[in-house]
Design a protein around this motif. Structure first.
Motif, short mmCIF file in Angstrom:
data_model
loop_
_atom_site.label_atom_id
_atom_site.label_comp_id
_atom_site.label_asym_id
_atom_site.label_seq_id
_atom_site.Cartn_x
_atom_site.Cartn_y
_atom_site.Cartn_z
N ARG A 5 103.19 53.90 -51.71
CA ARG A 5 101.86 54.28 -52.17
C ARG A 5 101.03 54.84 -51.02
N HIS A 6 101.15 54.22 -49.86
CA HIS A 6 100.40 54.71 -48.71
C HIS A 6 100.91 56.07 -48.27
N PHE A 7 102.22 56.29 -48.32
CA PHE A 7 102.74 57.58 -47.90
C PHE A 7 102.36 58.68 -48.89
N LYS A 8 102.18 58.34 -50.16
CA LYS A 8 101.75 59.35 -51.13
C LYS A 8 100.35 59.85 -50.83
N ARG A 9 99.53 59.01 -50.19
CA ARG A 9 98.18 59.44 -49.82
C ARG A 9 98.20 60.52 -48.74
N LEU A 10 99.32 60.68 -48.08
CA LEU A 10 99.41 61.68 -47.01
C LEU A 10 99.69 63.08 -47.53
N TRP A 11 100.13 63.20 -48.80
CA TRP A 11 100.58 64.50 -49.29
C TRP A 11 99.46 65.52 -49.30
N LEU A 12 98.33 65.19 -49.89
CA LEU A 12 97.26 66.17 -50.04
C LEU A 12 96.65 66.57 -48.69
N PRO A 13 96.15 65.62 -47.88
CA PRO A 13 95.60 66.05 -46.59
C PRO A 13 96.65 66.62 -45.66
N GLY A 14 97.86 66.04 -45.68
CA GLY A 14 98.92 66.57 -44.84
C GLY A 14 99.32 67.98 -45.25
N GLY A 15 99.37 68.22 -46.56
CA GLY A 15 99.69 69.56 -47.03
C GLY A 15 98.63 70.58 -46.67
N PHE A 16 97.36 70.16 -46.74
CA PHE A 16 96.28 71.09 -46.39
C PHE A 16 96.30 71.42 -44.90
N VAL A 17 96.50 70.40 -44.06
CA VAL A 17 96.57 70.64 -42.62
C VAL A 17 97.77 71.53 -42.29
N ALA A 18 98.90 71.26 -42.95
CA ALA A 18 100.08 72.10 -42.73
C ALA A 18 99.84 73.53 -43.18
N LEU A 19 99.10 73.70 -44.28
CA LEU A 19 98.79 75.04 -44.76
C LEU A 19 97.91 75.79 -43.77
N ILE A 20 96.89 75.12 -43.24
CA ILE A 20 96.02 75.75 -42.24
C ILE A 20 96.83 76.12 -40.99
N ALA A 21 97.67 75.20 -40.55
CA ALA A 21 98.48 75.47 -39.35
C ALA A 21 99.45 76.62 -39.60
N LEU A 22 100.05 76.67 -40.80
CA LEU A 22 100.98 77.74 -41.12
C LEU A 22 100.27 79.08 -41.20
N ALA A 23 99.07 79.09 -41.81
CA ALA A 23 98.29 80.34 -41.89
C ALA A 23 97.90 80.83 -40.50
N ALA A 24 97.52 79.89 -39.62
CA ALA A 24 97.17 80.28 -38.26
C ALA A 24 98.38 80.80 -37.51
N LEU A 25 99.52 80.15 -37.72
CA LEU A 25 100.74 80.57 -37.03
C LEU A 25 101.22 81.95 -37.48
N CYS A 26 101.04 82.23 -38.77
CA CYS A 26 101.50 83.50 -39.34
C CYS A 26 100.42 84.57 -39.37
N ALA A 27 99.28 84.34 -38.71
CA ALA A 27 98.19 85.32 -38.72
C ALA A 27 98.62 86.71 -38.28
N PRO A 28 99.48 86.84 -37.25
CA PRO A 28 99.88 88.21 -36.86
C PRO A 28 100.73 88.92 -37.91
N LEU A 29 101.31 88.17 -38.84
CA LEU A 29 102.20 88.78 -39.84
C LEU A 29 101.45 89.26 -41.08
N PHE A 30 100.21 88.82 -41.26
CA PHE A 30 99.45 89.21 -42.44
C PHE A 30 98.90 90.63 -42.28
N PRO A 31 98.85 91.39 -43.38
CA PRO A 31 98.31 92.77 -43.30
C PRO A 31 96.79 92.78 -43.26
N LEU A 32 96.24 92.30 -42.15
CA LEU A 32 94.80 92.20 -41.99
C LEU A 32 94.34 93.10 -40.85
N PRO A 33 93.07 93.53 -40.87
CA PRO A 33 92.56 94.35 -39.76
C PRO A 33 92.55 93.58 -38.45
N ASP A 34 92.46 94.32 -37.37
CA ASP A 34 92.35 93.73 -36.04
C ASP A 34 91.08 92.87 -35.99
#
Length: 273
Positions: A5-34
């Motif tokens: 039960r305690h480990f299930k509490r980690l899914w949502l915040p852990g997933g959000f932090v992982a998503l932010i970290a993944l987006a930051a890591l892949c920033a050069p790969l996104f088709p965005l302006p300089d």
């Protein structure tokens, strides 16, 4: 069941932090302006095609700067926390296990650092060495070093006379082997929680120093610099202040929830593993 039960509490915040970290890591790969390219003709425009969050006071793409700013903030936070963790854990192991001058100095030197107010110490070092990401990593590493050393020291003192440690020692294991293979795995939980706390605090302090002009050097993207720039134009374009504040708030909230979840999941008193 309680541990699950305690480990299930980690899914949502852990997933959000992982998503932010993944987006930051892949920033050069996104088709965005300089993120630093200026387009003064489109300054302070709202969301539009090609710029989903609009443009800032210099006509730079806000979404691109948000992602690259996350890359800057998280890289500084993780680098400083890992550096402080590696050195602090080593000092804590020496101070908690050993005796004599080495143990005394490894602990009392951390007390000297704690005597200085964190923000004032950061301002002093940044003022002397100049702003920049490398200076921030150095400052934050020094600030969070005592926390790792004191947590590790306390945990080592608590387990050094346990039966499994004495049994390994009776088999003739060397102190280095004992600390790294027997003691350290059994105190990893509190150290991991301290690491997550240090990362969250480093993101806040990095943004605050950048907001004051003592952190990341413009025009490099940073959430603190974005808040600083949007503050001057908040009446003409209030959304420019909303985006970096929302990103910073949600990231810190997710990290704090992750810290709470890790504490409950790794604490044997709450049924965690």
């Amino acid at each position: 069941m309680s541990g699950n039960r305690h480990f299930k509490r980690l899914w949502l915040p852990g997933g959000f932090v992982a998503l932010i970290a993944l987006a930051a890591l892949c920033a050069p790969l996104f088709p965005l302006p300089d993120p630093i390219r200026q387009d003064v003709a489109n300054r302070l425009v709202g969301p539009m095609a090609g710029s989903w969050l609009g443009r800032d006071e210099f006509g730079r793409d806000v979404l691109s700067r948000l992602l690259w700013g996350a890359r800057t903030s998280l890289s500084v936070a993780f680098a400083s926390a890992l550096t402080a963790g590696a050195i602090g854990v080593l000092l804590g192991l020496i101070g908690g296990w050993g005796k004599g001058a080495a143990a005394f100095l490894s602990v009392r030197s951390m007390d000297v650092v704690l005597c200085f107010p964190p923000v004032l110490l950061a301002l002093l070092v940044v003022t002397l060495l100049g702003p920049g990401a490398a200076t921030l990593i150095l400052v934050l590493s020094v600030l969070y070093l005592p926390g790792f050393a004191r947590v590790t020291h306390a945990e080592v003192r608590a387990v050094k006379h346990r039966d499994y440690v004495e049994a390994t020692r009776a088999l003739g294991a060397r102190p280095a082997y004992l600390l790294l293979r027997t003691v350290l795995p059994n105190i990893a939980g509190p150290i991991l929680v301290q690491l997550s706390l240090a990362v969250a605090a480093a993101v806040v302090l990095e943004s605050g120093l950048s907001f004051l002009g003592l952190g990341v050097v413009p025009p490099a993207p940073s959430w603190g610099l974005m808040i600083r720039g949007a503050r001057a134009t908040m009446e003409q374009a209030p959304l420019l202040l909303v985006w970096p504040c929302a990103a910073l708030t949600l990231t810190i909230l997710a990290m704090n929830l992750l810290c709470d979840g890790l504490r409950d999941a790794l604490d044997p008193r709450t049924g965690g593993r």
